[in-house]
Design a protein around this motif. Sequence first.
Motif, PDB file in Angstrom:
ATOM      1  N   VAL A 183      10.534  -6.420 -13.774  1.00 27.83           N
ATOM      2  CA  VAL A 183       9.972  -6.598 -12.786  1.00 27.83           C
ATOM      3  C   VAL A 183       8.924  -7.768 -13.022  1.00 27.83           C
ATOM      4  O   VAL A 183       8.197  -8.013 -13.639  1.00 27.83           O
ATOM      5  CB  VAL A 183       8.806  -5.355 -12.260  1.00 27.83           C
ATOM      6  CG1 VAL A 183       8.277  -5.782 -10.929  1.00 27.83           C
ATOM      7  CG2 VAL A 183       9.946  -4.287 -12.363  1.00 27.83           C
ATOM      8  N   ALA A 184       8.913  -8.542 -11.792  1.00 25.90           N
ATOM      9  CA  ALA A 184       8.013  -9.874 -12.125  1.00 25.90           C
ATOM     10  C   ALA A 184       6.766  -9.569 -11.085  1.00 25.90           C
ATOM     11  O   ALA A 184       6.783  -9.142 -10.185  1.00 25.90           O
ATOM     12  CB  ALA A 184       8.733 -11.146 -11.335  1.00 25.90           C
ATOM     13  N   MET A 185       5.580 -10.170 -11.689  1.00 32.43           N
ATOM     14  CA  MET A 185       4.586 -10.029 -10.653  1.00 32.43           C
ATOM     15  C   MET A 185       4.155 -11.890 -10.438  1.00 32.43           C
ATOM     16  O   MET A 185       4.457 -12.654 -11.307  1.00 32.43           O
ATOM     17  CB  MET A 185       3.315  -9.684 -11.393  1.00 32.43           C
ATOM     18  CG  MET A 185       2.770 -10.294 -12.749  1.00 32.43           C
ATOM     19  SD  MET A 185       1.296  -9.334 -13.449  1.00 32.43           S
ATOM     20  CE  MET A 185       0.791 -10.517 -14.884  1.00 32.43           C
ATOM     21  N   GLU A 186       3.626 -11.982  -9.209  1.00 35.93           N
ATOM     22  CA  GLU A 186       3.373 -13.383  -9.094  1.00 35.93           C
ATOM     23  C   GLU A 186       1.956 -13.563  -8.319  1.00 35.93           C
ATOM     24  O   GLU A 186       1.315 -12.619  -7.625  1.00 35.93           O
ATOM     25  CB  GLU A 186       4.378 -13.706  -7.986  1.00 35.93           C
ATOM     26  CG  GLU A 186       4.580 -15.362  -7.495  1.00 35.93           C
ATOM     27  CD  GLU A 186       5.819 -15.770  -6.689  1.00 35.93           C
ATOM     28  OE1 GLU A 186       5.986 -16.706  -6.403  1.00 35.93           O
ATOM     29  OE2 GLU A 186       6.842 -14.718  -6.800  1.00 35.93           O
ATOM     30  N   CYS A 187       1.567 -14.725  -8.632  1.00 35.21           N
ATOM     31  CA  CYS A 187      -0.165 -15.030  -7.823  1.00 35.21           C
ATOM     32  C   CYS A 187       0.260 -15.765  -6.898  1.00 35.21           C
ATOM     33  O   CYS A 187       0.937 -16.815  -6.654  1.00 35.21           O
ATOM     34  CB  CYS A 187      -0.667 -15.830  -9.230  1.00 35.21           C
ATOM     35  SG  CYS A 187      -2.477 -16.006  -8.704  1.00 35.21           S
ATOM     36  N   TYR A 188      -0.531 -15.109  -5.683  1.00 35.66           N
ATOM     37  CA  TYR A 188      -0.356 -15.917  -4.356  1.00 35.66           C
ATOM     38  C   TYR A 188      -1.873 -16.609  -3.953  1.00 35.66           C
ATOM     39  O   TYR A 188      -2.760 -16.345  -4.805  1.00 35.66           O
ATOM     40  CB  TYR A 188      -0.127 -14.893  -3.511  1.00 35.66           C
ATOM     41  CG  TYR A 188       1.453 -13.974  -3.460  1.00 35.66           C
ATOM     42  CD1 TYR A 188       2.336 -14.914  -3.024  1.00 35.66           C
ATOM     43  CD2 TYR A 188       1.426 -12.938  -4.148  1.00 35.66           C
ATOM     44  CE1 TYR A 188       3.651 -14.308  -3.064  1.00 35.66           C
ATOM     45  CE2 TYR A 188       2.795 -12.564  -4.319  1.00 35.66           C
ATOM     46  CZ  TYR A 188       4.065 -13.299  -3.789  1.00 35.66           C
ATOM     47  OH  TYR A 188       5.179 -12.564  -4.117  1.00 35.66           O
ATOM     48  N   ARG A 189      -1.753 -17.246  -2.869  1.00 34.58           N
ATOM     49  CA  ARG A 189      -3.118 -17.898  -2.577  1.00 34.58           C
ATOM     50  C   ARG A 189      -4.099 -16.659  -2.588  1.00 34.58           C
ATOM     51  O   ARG A 189      -3.897 -15.597  -2.078  1.00 34.58           O
ATOM     52  CB  ARG A 189      -3.095 -18.361  -1.207  1.00 34.58           C
ATOM     53  CG  ARG A 189      -1.973 -19.783  -1.530  1.00 34.58           C
ATOM     54  CD  ARG A 189      -1.897 -20.547   0.010  1.00 34.58           C
ATOM     55  NE  ARG A 189      -1.092 -21.591  -0.219  1.00 34.58           N
ATOM     56  CZ  ARG A 189      -0.841 -22.563   0.802  1.00 34.58           C
ATOM     57  NH1 ARG A 189      -1.276 -22.250   2.041  1.00 34.58           N
ATOM     58  NH2 ARG A 189       0.085 -23.552   0.844  1.00 34.58           N
ATOM     59  N   GLY A 190      -5.280 -17.099  -2.828  1.00 28.03           N
ATOM     60  CA  GLY A 190      -6.379 -16.365  -3.061  1.00 28.03           C
ATOM     61  C   GLY A 190      -6.552 -15.628  -4.285  1.00 28.03           C
ATOM     62  O   GLY A 190      -7.467 -14.781  -4.509  1.00 28.03           O
TER      63      GLY A 190
END
Length: 452
Positions: free
Chosen positions: A116-123
Motif C-alpha cells: 500500500v502506498a501513502m502519498e503527500c498532498y498539498r497542505g
Amino acid sequence: MSTPTRVYIARLAGVAVFDPNGDQVGRVRDAVARLRPTNRPPEVVGLVAEMPMRRRIFLSINRVTSLDAEAVVLGTGTLNLRRFEKRPNELLVLSELLDRRVHLDPNGQAGTVVDVAMECYRGGEWSLSRVAVREQSGRLTRRGHLHQVDWEKVRGLTGFADTRGTANLLAVLEDMRPADLANALQDLPDLRRNEVAAALDDERLADVLSELPEHVQVEILSALGRERAADVLEEMDPDDAADLLNELPPPEQDVLLDLMEPDEADPVRQLLKYTAGTAGSVMTSEPVILPPDATVAEALARIREPQLSPAVAAQVFVARAPMTTPTGRYLGMVHFQRLLREPPADLLGGVVLNDIDPLRETTPLPEITRRMATYDLVAMPVVDRNNRLVGAVTVDDVLDHSLPRDWRDRDAAADLSDASDVDLPAAPDVSLPGGPLPGAPAGDRLTDGGHG
C-alpha cells in the motif's frame, strides 16, 4: 536524502529511524492510518517504531523531516516513549492490509494486497493513495498479474476480513530476529497471529515460540493441531519444549510426547520429572560434549556450529563415553578462550579445568545464580549422584527463570516501564538534503500526537 511524495509502506518495514545527529533510535515496523467517515482514503497519521527492549512507540508523520526506503529522520523536539496503542478508528497498514483478499472495480476481479502506498498532498497531509494488488489466477503454474490502482477502486480494504494468506506479511517479517518477530506477533489480532504462526516453518516457529509469553505459546500450539504441534516441539531445545509442555494439562503433555519422535521426546520427558526451580528443571540437556582424547581443533569446529546459542557454544564439557546425556564420568570443561590459546593438535584432556564443583540436579536457582556470578560463568555443568553429566545451566536459562513470569508479555512490560518523554538532540547546523518533509512544522516539538 530526498523525500518522495509517494512511498510504498512495505519498503519502510525495518528501515532505521535516526535522530537529527544521525544516531539510530529504532526501526520502522508499521504505519498508522486513520479511517474517515466518508469514502476518502485513510489519513496516515504516523509510523510505529520499535525501540530497544522491544518497545513500540508512535511517531507522528508531521514530526518526521525525511523518509525513504533507506532511512527515516526525526526533527528536533521531544520523543514520547509511551507504548503505542492502536485506537478504534485506526488501522495498522502492514499488519491489517497485507494479504487481504479484495476485489477490483469495475469488473470485480479478485486479488490479494501485496503493498500500500501513502502519498503527500498539498497542505502536508499524507493519505493512503494506491494499492498493489496481485490478481488471483486460476492456474497453479503462474502468478496473477500485479495491479497498482487507486484506493477508491479496491473493495474490501476495510471492515471484517476473511481468513487470508500470509505470504506478503511474512516477507516483511522475514529478516526479524525471533525475539522481534515474537514481539510483532503479539501486536496482531489473535486469529491473524495464529495464521502467521502457522505459516512459519517448524524451525522458525520453534525459535519464535521460545520468545513468547507462556499463554501465547499455548494458544498458538493449540491452534496448530496436535500433529503439527509435535513437529514444532521436536525443533525446540528440550528445555524450552519442557517449559511449554509444563503449561499444558498432563494428559495433553502425554499425547504430544507420544506424537514426537522417541529420540526427541526422551530428553523432554526427563526434564519434566525435575522439580521446578532446580538446576534439573532449567538446564539444557544438549550442551557441547567431547571425550578427553578429542583435539582442540575438533572442539573449535564443534562450537562453530551455527545452530548453537552463544551461551552453549562458550564452553566444551569433557566426559567419558557415552557422549550423550547422561554421559560417562564427568571430567571438566574448557572455555572457548582457552581453546583459542592452545595448539590445535593438543588434546582436551590436557587443558580441561575441574576446579569448580558442578551443580547437582536439585541445586536451587538462587544458589545457581550466586555461583555463576561468583565465578563469572555463562554456563555450569549439572551432574547426577554418579558424577555423570546430565546437562548444563546457561546464563540465559537463569535470566529467563529469574525474571517475573510474565516478563515477555507486552502489556506487563509496559506496566513496568512506561517511560516519559526524552529530548532529541538539537539538529546540526547543516540542512538535511532534500529539505524537511512536506507538512513538517519547523521547530515544533516531536510528540506522540496523543497516542499512548
